[in-house]
Design an enzyme around this catalytic site. Structure first.
Site, PDB file in Angstrom:
ATOM      1  N   ASP A   7      -3.694  -0.099   7.279  1.00 28.55           N
ATOM      2  CA  ASP A   7      -4.471   1.135   7.108  1.00 28.55           C
ATOM      3  C   ASP A   7      -5.952   0.745   7.177  1.00 28.55           C
ATOM      4  O   ASP A   7      -6.287  -0.405   7.519  1.00 28.55           O
ATOM      5  CB  ASP A   7      -4.085   1.870   5.803  1.00 28.55           C
ATOM      6  CG  ASP A   7      -4.632   1.196   4.559  1.00 28.55           C
ATOM      7  OD1 ASP A   7      -5.159   0.052   4.651  1.00 28.55           O
ATOM      8  OD2 ASP A   7      -4.539   1.799   3.472  1.00 28.55           O
ATOM      9  N   CYS A  64      -2.801  -3.507   3.748  1.00 29.12           N
ATOM     10  CA  CYS A  64      -3.606  -2.389   3.263  1.00 29.12           C
ATOM     11  C   CYS A  64      -4.563  -2.950   2.213  1.00 29.12           C
ATOM     12  O   CYS A  64      -4.748  -4.171   2.158  1.00 29.12           O
ATOM     13  CB  CYS A  64      -2.750  -1.223   2.753  1.00 29.12           C
ATOM     14  SG  CYS A  64      -1.826  -1.497   1.231  1.00 29.12           S
ATOM     15  N   HIS A  97      14.190 -17.977   0.472  1.00 29.93           N
ATOM     16  CA  HIS A  97      15.169 -17.330  -0.409  1.00 29.93           C
ATOM     17  C   HIS A  97      15.540 -15.912   0.013  1.00 29.93           C
ATOM     18  O   HIS A  97      16.694 -15.519  -0.114  1.00 29.93           O
ATOM     19  CB  HIS A  97      14.627 -17.265  -1.848  1.00 29.93           C
ATOM     20  CG  HIS A  97      14.509 -18.592  -2.507  1.00 29.93           C
ATOM     21  ND1 HIS A  97      14.510 -18.758  -3.871  1.00 29.93           N
ATOM     22  CD2 HIS A  97      14.376 -19.849  -1.989  1.00 29.93           C
ATOM     23  CE1 HIS A  97      14.382 -20.033  -4.171  1.00 29.93           C
ATOM     24  NE2 HIS A  97      14.288 -20.722  -3.049  1.00 29.93           N
TER      25      HIS A  97
HETATM   26  C1  RB5 Z   1      -6.737   2.885   0.380  1.00 34.40           C
HETATM   27  O1  RB5 Z   1      -7.882   3.205  -0.305  1.00 34.40           O
HETATM   28  C2  RB5 Z   1      -5.767   2.137  -0.510  1.00 34.40           C
HETATM   29  O2  RB5 Z   1      -5.221   3.010  -1.448  1.00 34.40           O
HETATM   30  C3  RB5 Z   1      -4.672   1.498   0.307  1.00 34.40           C
HETATM   31  O3  RB5 Z   1      -5.238   0.639   1.234  1.00 34.40           O
HETATM   32  C4  RB5 Z   1      -3.673   0.658  -0.457  1.00 34.40           C
HETATM   33  O4  RB5 Z   1      -4.300  -0.244  -1.301  1.00 34.40           O
HETATM   34  C5  RB5 Z   1      -2.590   1.408  -1.116  1.00 34.40           C
HETATM   35  O5  RB5 Z   1      -1.682   0.834  -1.726  1.00 34.40           O
END
Ligand code: RB5
Length: 142
Positions: A7, A64, A97
Site C-alpha cells: 500500500d 504496508c 517450519h
Molecule cells: C496506512 O496508514 C497503514 O494503516 C497501513 O499501511 C498498515 O500499517 C495497516 O496495517
C-alpha cells in the site's frame, strides 16, 4: 516468479525490494500500488495472495506500514501462509517450519538494510520438509 505488492505505506520500501530482486536476477510481478497516494492495503494483499494461491507466482512479498493489515488480508486466501517478519530469525524459521509462501514486512518498522536481508533469507531458505511441520501445516486449512 515473485509476486510483490504494497500500500502507500510500503511503496518506497517496495521500490528498494524490486531493485534488489533485479540485482539478484530474480523475476517479479508488481501488483501495485504504483504511487505513494493513499490506498487500501486489502486490495494489494489479496492480489498478491491470489497470484500465489493460483500458482501464477511461486512466492510473494507484501509491504504496508506495519505489515499487519496486508498480512491479515493475504491470510484470508486459502492456501496462503503469509508471515510478518521484522527479524532474520523469524524469516528463516517461517520457511523451515511453516513453509510460508508470502513474506510480509512493515516499512515503518524495519529499515531498508534489514528488510533486504529478510527478503534474502526468506527467498533462500527451503522448507525443512519434516513430517511434524507437514502435519501442522496441513492442520491450518480447516
Ligand atoms: C496506512 O496508514 C497503514 O494503516 C497501513 O499501511 C498498515 O500499517 C495497516 O496495517
Amino acid at each position: 516468479m515473485i509476486a510483490i505488492g504494497c500500500d502507500h505505506g510500503g511503496f518506497k520500501l517496495k521500490q528498494a525490494v524490486m531493485k534488489h530482486l533485479e540485482e539478484r536476477g530474480l523475476e517479479y510481478k508488481d501488483y501495485g500500488t504504483y504511487s505513494d497516494e493513499s490506498c487500501d492495503y486489502p486490495v494489494y494483499g489479496k492480489a498478491v495472495a491470489n497470484a500465489v494461491a493460483s500458482g501464477e507466482c511461486d512466492r510473494g512479498i507484501i509491504i504496508c506500514g506495519t505489515g499487519i493489515g496486508i498480512s491479515i488480508a493475504a491470510n484470508k486466501i486459502r492456501g496462503i501462509r503469509a508471515a510478518l517478519c521484522g527479524d532474520c530469525f523469524s524469516a528463516e524459521a517461517t520457511r523451515l517450519h511453516n513453509d510460508a509462501n508470502i513474506l510480509a514486512m512493515g516499512a515503518r518498522v524495519v529499515g531498508e538494510g534489514l528488510a533486504l536481508k529478510i527478503v534474502d533469507i526468506f527467498l533462500d531458505t527451503p522448507f525443512s520438509g519434516d513430517e511434524r511441520h507437514r502435519r501442522r501445516i496441513s492442520m491450518l486449512e480447516g
